[in-house]
Design an enzyme around this catalytic site. Structure first.
Site, PDB file in Angstrom:
ATOM      1  N   GLY A 304       0.816  -1.195   0.000  1.00 16.01           N
ATOM      2  CA  GLY A 304       0.000   0.000   0.000  1.00 16.01           C
ATOM      3  C   GLY A 304       0.856   1.254   0.000  1.00 16.01           C
ATOM      4  O   GLY A 304       1.940   1.301  -0.595  1.00 16.01           O
ATOM      5  N   SER A 305       0.390   2.283   0.693  1.00 15.50           N
ATOM      6  CA  SER A 305       1.065   3.582   0.641  1.00 15.50           C
ATOM      7  C   SER A 305       2.423   3.612   1.325  1.00 15.50           C
ATOM      8  O   SER A 305       3.151   4.598   1.198  1.00 15.50           O
ATOM      9  CB  SER A 305       0.160   4.652   1.251  1.00 15.50           C
ATOM     10  OG  SER A 305      -0.937   4.892   0.400  1.00 15.50           O
ATOM     11  N   THR A 306       2.762   2.546   2.086  1.00 13.62           N
ATOM     12  CA  THR A 306       4.120   2.520   2.653  1.00 13.62           C
ATOM     13  C   THR A 306       5.161   2.398   1.550  1.00 13.62           C
ATOM     14  O   THR A 306       6.360   2.563   1.802  1.00 13.62           O
ATOM     15  CB  THR A 306       4.281   1.351   3.638  1.00 13.62           C
ATOM     16  OG1 THR A 306       4.012   0.112   2.969  1.00 13.62           O
ATOM     17  CG2 THR A 306       3.347   1.516   4.834  1.00 13.62           C
TER      18      THR A 306
END
Length: 604
Positions: A304-306
């Site tokens: 995801g956004s990591t």
């Protein structure tokens, strides 16, 4: 002439030779005795010289035995010398089945001492009646074993062995693994370092009496070599803290499972690694594979956004971008690309690259990635270790998944920029963040304290520092991870919320919640990654995973005596010190949401 006057007749020649003389009889006896003596001497020569070895072996087989000398497995310590795995002496009860069966009247008493029925014990012995050795019970408590041996049942003996004991139980289960009944590692570090820990059993020859009891030690055949001790990088205190907080959070949000990894950014040493659900390594029987699997290294998730900081790392490295320019147009929060709606949580309009991280803009990350050469982006991701094993040496470690760059389709390139279409392990993700924290130097994660672990420069120190400063805005007021803030310490990090993959695309209401962070941000020492799988009560990474990071790292910093760098303020020394954001983007109102709702893309 009367009878008395008759002359005495001489014996005839025939009567004189009618029987053997005494001399002849003597000679015959002597001859027989001589022949018998020769026969005995010949037999003795045959037994003592010609076939001596055969009979010696036969005698030894009945009374002389070579028995093993058990050795203790090496102790595993945490970095502070606290024992995590120790070997305790036990006694195994062995038996010569035929001898016990010859004394069948003793079987009931023996069965009672062993805690079984006489019928079952007799059946067990009869099945093995042709053997000279069998186990009755493995690894008994020495006191209980002595009670069995005190019965004096013929053919029953004791053999010293060792059993592994794990003082921390389920807290360190997935890191350490466990051993089998023969004291050989089966999983985890017990398996990875089995040859180091096991040592080599010795051997000695002994004489047993007819009841099978050892009456004399004859000689030592091979000296025992005890196993060598192992000191890990794990800090038992931090490990327990991570375990406790993660377990509590999984219960609070009703999640399926979760993982947490904490690294020392300057050495790559793994200070804590927790995977839930867990099991008790002191009682492995009955556990499931799902319980025993160390998900932090064997399981993969879409990050995801990591993943966005590494897309930004490629952008900064290309020279096309700086933290403050150029501006990226994210429009009204919806961007149709190859027939797919890539969405942001809120309309953000023009954003700086820093603003893309602060507001966790999927559109911004995708547009930055698409503006770069595909091979360049792929090489940047590979440089941070994605798609490759970290080299930790943990058994069964996954390398994750990253498609080869030249096979990327445009939509894949866009979605990978915000963490879809690729897989990482929690350990991989933690190591990538540790690389940013250590001025762009990557170390191979290690479970061994103070191991030889030289680093490799992945990105320039300047770009690494810029990215850490950009990530500070994520935990500042207006960022997506305000719940990761730690009093008196600056925190840099990134939230992530990824839909779970499903047949034909992604599940609409099932998520993985992630947070990856660096503390203290101004002088990085620790990196922590939290992954919570399929929470049912909330799912945003900033609300579900960030609080675990905050509580665990708050304790870890104090346990390690890391000096505070942000006394009296939540956020200091960074781009928001004057009240404005990087590139003039004022921080939005505080919120605890990230890009979860915006990431509703299907598998291209």
């Amino acid at each position: 002439m009367n009878r008395l006057q008759r002359p005495i007749a001489k014996p005839s020649a025939r009567r004189q030779g009618a029987g053997p003389s005494a001399r002849r009889r003597m000679l015959l006896v002597i001859a027989v005795l001589a022949a018998a003596s020769v026969g005995l001497m010949a037999r003795a020569f045959d037994l003592q010289v010609v076939r001596k070895q055969f009979y010696q072996d036969q005698g030894d087989a009945r009374f002389l035995r070579e028995v093993p000398i058990a050795v203790s497995r090496g102790t595993i310590f945490d970095r502070n010398g606290e024992p995590l795995a120790v070997s305790t002496p036990m006694v195994s009860i062995t038996v010569v089945p035929s001898e016990v069966l010859d004394n069948a009247d003793r079987i009931p008493a023996l069965a009672q001492a062993l805690g079984t029925s006489a019928d079952d014990l007799k059946a067990y012995l009869e099945q093995r009646a042709d053997r000279e050795f069998a186990y009755l019970r493995r690894q008994m408590n020495p006191d209980a074993a002595q009670a069995v041996l005190a019965l004096g049942v013929p053919g029953v003996n004791g053999q010293r062995e060792y059993k592994r004991y794990y003082p921390s139980g389920e807290v360190t289960a997935h890191v350490l693994g466990f051993t089998n009944i023969d004291d050989h590692g089966q999983e985890g570090l017990e398996l990875a370092f089995d040859s180091w820990l096991s040592g080599k059993p010795g051997a000695k020859r002994v004489i047993r009496d007819r009841m099978g009891h050892i009456v004399e030690d004859v000689e030592q055949v091979r000296a025992p070599q005890p196993g060598q001790n192992l000191t890990l990088s794990i800090d038992r205190r931090i490990q327990f803290l991570a375990y406790s907080e993660l377990k509590k959070q999984l219960e609070d949000v009703d999640a399926d499972s979760g993982e947490m990894v904490i690294l020392d950014v300057h050495t790559g040493e793994i200070l804590a690694m927790v995977s839930l659900p867990t099991y008790n390594p002191n009682a492995v029987n009955g556990t499931t594979g799902a319980q025993r699997r160390n998900r932090a290294v064997t399981d993969v998730v879409e990050p995801g956004s990591t993943m966005k900081p590494f897309t930004l790392a490629a952008g900064l490295s290309s020279g096309k971008y700086t933290p403050t320019s150029p501006l990226v147009d994210t429009g009204n929060g919806h961007w149709m690309y190859y027939g797919h709606d890539i969405r942001d949580d809120t309309p953000n309009g023009l954003l700086t690259p820093t603003g893309v991280l602060t507001k966790s803009s999927n559109i911004g990350a995708a547009k930055i990635s698409l503006s770069l050469d595909t091979q360049f982006v792929y090489d940047a991701y590979k440089a941070f270790g994605f798609g490759d094993s970290t080299g930790s040496g943990f058994p069964g470690e996954s390398s994750g998944f990253l498609k080869v760059g030249h096979t990327w389709r445009p939509l894949e390139k866009a979605t990978m920029a915000f963490g879809y279409g690729m897989n990482v392990t929690p350990l991989q993700l933690a190591n990538a963040y540790a690389t940013l924290a250590d001025d762009g130097v990557m170390h191979s994660p290690t479970f061994i304290k103070e191991g030889d672990n030289d680093g490799k420069q992945i990105v320039s120190p300047q770009i690494a520092r810029e990215l850490v400063a950009m990530l500070e805005t994520v935990t500042a007021p207006g960022g997506t991870a305000t719940r990761a803030q730690i009093a008196n310490y600056s925190v840099a990090g990134k939230t992530g919320t990824a839909h779970l993959a499903a047949i034909g695309g992604y599940a609409k209401n099932n998520y993985n919640s992630l947070f990856a962070g660096i503390v203290p941000a101004t002088a990085p020492r620790l990196v922590g990654v939290v992954v919570i799988n399929n929470p049912k009560k909330g799912y945003f990474g900033g609300a579900v995973s960030a609080p675990v990071f905050q509580r665990v790292m708050d304790g870890a910093l104090r346990l390690l005596d890391v000096p505070p760098d942000n006394i009296g303020r939540w956020y200091v020394g960074g781009p928001l010190q004057s009240g404005g954001g990087l590139a003039g983007n004022a921080p939005p109102p505080a919120n605890n949401q990230d890009d979860a709702a915006a990431a509703e893309v299907v598998d291209p």
